[in-house]
Design a protein around this motif. Structure first.
Motif, mmCIF file in Angstrom:
data_model
loop_
_atom_site.group_PDB
_atom_site.id
_atom_site.type_symbol
_atom_site.label_atom_id
_atom_site.label_comp_id
_atom_site.label_asym_id
_atom_site.label_seq_id
_atom_site.Cartn_x
_atom_site.Cartn_y
_atom_site.Cartn_z
ATOM 1 N N HIS A 173 0.831 -1.201 0.000
ATOM 2 C CA HIS A 173 0.000 0.000 0.000
ATOM 3 C C HIS A 173 0.869 1.256 0.000
ATOM 4 N N LEU A 174 1.850 1.266 0.893
ATOM 5 C CA LEU A 174 2.726 2.435 1.005
ATOM 6 C C LEU A 174 3.527 2.652 -0.272
ATOM 7 N N GLY A 175 4.087 1.575 -0.814
ATOM 8 C CA GLY A 175 4.853 1.703 -2.049
ATOM 9 C C GLY A 175 3.996 2.170 -3.215
ATOM 10 N N GLY A 176 2.755 1.669 -3.288
ATOM 11 C CA GLY A 176 1.844 2.114 -4.334
ATOM 12 C C GLY A 176 1.503 3.579 -4.203
ATOM 13 N N LEU A 177 1.231 4.020 -2.972
ATOM 14 C CA LEU A 177 0.914 5.429 -2.728
ATOM 15 C C LEU A 177 2.079 6.333 -3.124
ATOM 16 N N ILE A 178 3.284 5.940 -2.738
ATOM 17 C CA ILE A 178 4.470 6.712 -3.107
ATOM 18 C C ILE A 178 4.613 6.777 -4.631
ATOM 19 N N GLY A 179 4.360 5.651 -5.291
ATOM 20 C CA GLY A 179 4.432 5.626 -6.747
ATOM 21 C C GLY A 179 3.410 6.540 -7.392
ATOM 22 N N GLY A 180 2.193 6.574 -6.852
ATOM 23 C CA GLY A 180 1.165 7.452 -7.387
ATOM 24 C C GLY A 180 1.516 8.920 -7.231
ATOM 25 N N LEU A 181 2.053 9.277 -6.076
ATOM 26 C CA LEU A 181 2.477 10.665 -5.848
ATOM 27 C C LEU A 181 3.624 11.044 -6.780
ATOM 28 N N ALA A 182 4.565 10.104 -6.938
ATOM 29 C CA ALA A 182 5.696 10.359 -7.838
ATOM 30 C C ALA A 182 5.229 10.521 -9.283
ATOM 31 N N ALA A 183 4.270 9.686 -9.693
ATOM 32 C CA ALA A 183 3.750 9.771 -11.057
ATOM 33 C C ALA A 183 3.057 11.104 -11.298
ATOM 34 N N ALA A 184 2.332 11.599 -10.298
ATOM 35 C CA ALA A 184 1.661 12.896 -10.445
ATOM 36 C C ALA A 184 2.674 14.009 -10.661
ATOM 37 N N VAL A 185 3.808 13.925 -9.965
ATOM 38 C CA VAL A 185 4.854 14.940 -10.124
ATOM 39 C C VAL A 185 5.534 14.803 -11.488
ATOM 40 N N LEU A 186 5.871 13.588 -11.860
ATOM 41 C CA LEU A 186 6.590 13.357 -13.110
ATOM 42 C C LEU A 186 5.742 13.680 -14.337
ATOM 43 N N LEU A 187 4.432 13.423 -14.253
ATOM 44 C CA LEU A 187 3.558 13.565 -15.409
ATOM 45 C C LEU A 187 2.712 14.834 -15.363
ATOM 46 N N ARG A 188 3.021 15.737 -14.464
ATOM 47 C CA ARG A 188 2.224 16.962 -14.346
ATOM 48 C C ARG A 188 2.333 17.805 -15.615
ATOM 49 N N ASN A 189 1.316 18.631 -15.831
ATOM 50 C CA ASN A 189 1.349 19.556 -16.960
ATOM 51 C C ASN A 189 2.416 20.606 -16.722
ATOM 52 N N ARG A 190 3.319 20.753 -17.665
ATOM 53 C CA ARG A 190 4.398 21.722 -17.526
ATOM 54 C C ARG A 190 3.916 23.115 -17.878
ATOM 55 N N THR A 191 4.401 24.105 -17.126
ATOM 56 C CA THR A 191 4.068 25.489 -17.426
ATOM 57 C C THR A 191 4.770 25.908 -18.700
ATOM 58 N N PRO A 192 4.034 26.456 -19.671
ATOM 59 C CA PRO A 192 4.692 26.864 -20.918
ATOM 60 C C PRO A 192 5.781 27.888 -20.661
ATOM 61 N N GLY A 193 6.835 27.819 -21.450
ATOM 62 C CA GLY A 193 7.928 28.779 -21.320
ATOM 63 C C GLY A 193 7.516 30.149 -21.774
ATOM 64 N N PRO A 194 8.379 31.152 -21.561
ATOM 65 C CA PRO A 194 8.053 32.515 -21.954
ATOM 66 C C PRO A 194 7.869 32.629 -23.453
ATOM 67 N N VAL A 195 6.859 33.393 -23.854
ATOM 68 C CA VAL A 195 6.541 33.579 -25.251
ATOM 69 C C VAL A 195 7.113 34.897 -25.726
ATOM 70 N N ALA A 196 7.739 34.865 -26.890
ATOM 71 C CA ALA A 196 8.314 36.089 -27.429
ATOM 72 C C ALA A 196 7.221 37.099 -27.703
ATOM 73 N N PRO A 197 7.458 38.379 -27.422
ATOM 74 C CA PRO A 197 6.432 39.399 -27.645
ATOM 75 C C PRO A 197 6.031 39.471 -29.110
ATOM 76 N N ALA A 198 4.743 39.645 -29.341
ATOM 77 C CA ALA A 198 4.227 39.727 -30.698
ATOM 78 C C ALA A 198 4.464 41.123 -31.255
#
Length: 223
Positions: A173-198
């Motif tokens: 149970h503990l190992g599975g929970l740790i894996g789920g938390l780790a997966a959420a961090v690893l697979l999180r949506n990344r914040t887009p980088g800075p966009v050049a001004p138009a």
């Protein structure tokens, strides 16, 4: 908006059929296992400290030791697995792999010598951690609300990560929970980088575009 809703419905349908398929496999294996006097669990369950048994971390979640065992795991596995899969199958499969490896290695390294561990409960705890933390990290209102509701409804499960019940793999149970938390961090949506001004001519018309504002509001809502 129609496109986003169509995609959400499509992802939900895929997640539903995926979890129904997984349940069908688990219950079919259970019937064969029962007919074999649970020999499959003894043979393909995960034994601690035996190098040759490491691959069994990928088979043990599909095996159980009794009808009560599989019944206790099936409903939370279906619900939490569906919620984990509804945002895309690629992330779901990767998260499932991380959870299997994390839970399997925890059991293999720390469980008592020659103990055989089987059952989907490690995946249940993994999906629980993944769904709750994903909602917070992705900063989407819909996912965050789902995460909070899941945390409240399934908070009683957390007692299962403590060594308080005889015959229950709290390490799994503990190992599975740790894996789920780790997966959420690893697979999180990344914040887009800075966009050049138009260019000035383009930026001057942007604030007056209602379509852009609407899409941004829908994205902020997590839809």
């Amino acid at each position: 908006m129609a496109t986003r809703m169509t995609r959400l419905l499509s992802d939900s349908r895929t997640a539903l059929f995926t979890m129904l398929g997984i349940q069908a496999v688990i219950w079919s294996v259970q019937v064969l296992n029962w007919l074999d006097d649970y020999g499959l669990s003894r043979e393909f369950g995960l034994r601690s400290e035996q190098l040759g048994d490491l691959p069994e971390m990928f088979t043990s979640p599909f095996l159980h030791f009794s009808w009560e065992h599989i019944e206790a795991n099936s409903w939370p596995l279906f619900v939490l697995g569906f919620l984990a899969a509804v945002r895309g199958m690629q992330k779901f499969l990767l998260a499932s792999l991380v959870i299997m490896v994390s839970g399997g290695l925890t059991v293999w390294l720390l469980e008592s010598s020659n103990t055989v561990t089987a059952g989907a409960s490690g995946m249940v705890y993994g999906y629980l951690g993944y769904v709750v933390l994903r909602g917070l990290l992705d900063r989407k209102v819909l996912d965050a609300v789902v995460g909070v509701v899941v945390a409240v409804l399934y908070s009683s499960l957390l007692i299962g990560v403590l060594p308080v019940a005889q015959g229950v793999s709290w390490l799994g149970h503990l190992g599975g929970l740790i894996g789920g938390l780790a997966a959420a961090v690893l697979l999180r949506n990344r914040t887009p980088g800075p966009v050049a001004p138009a260019p000035a001519s383009a930026s001057a018309s942007a604030p007056n575009s209602p379509g852009t504002a609407l899409l941004k509001q829908l994205d902020d809502l997590g839809i």
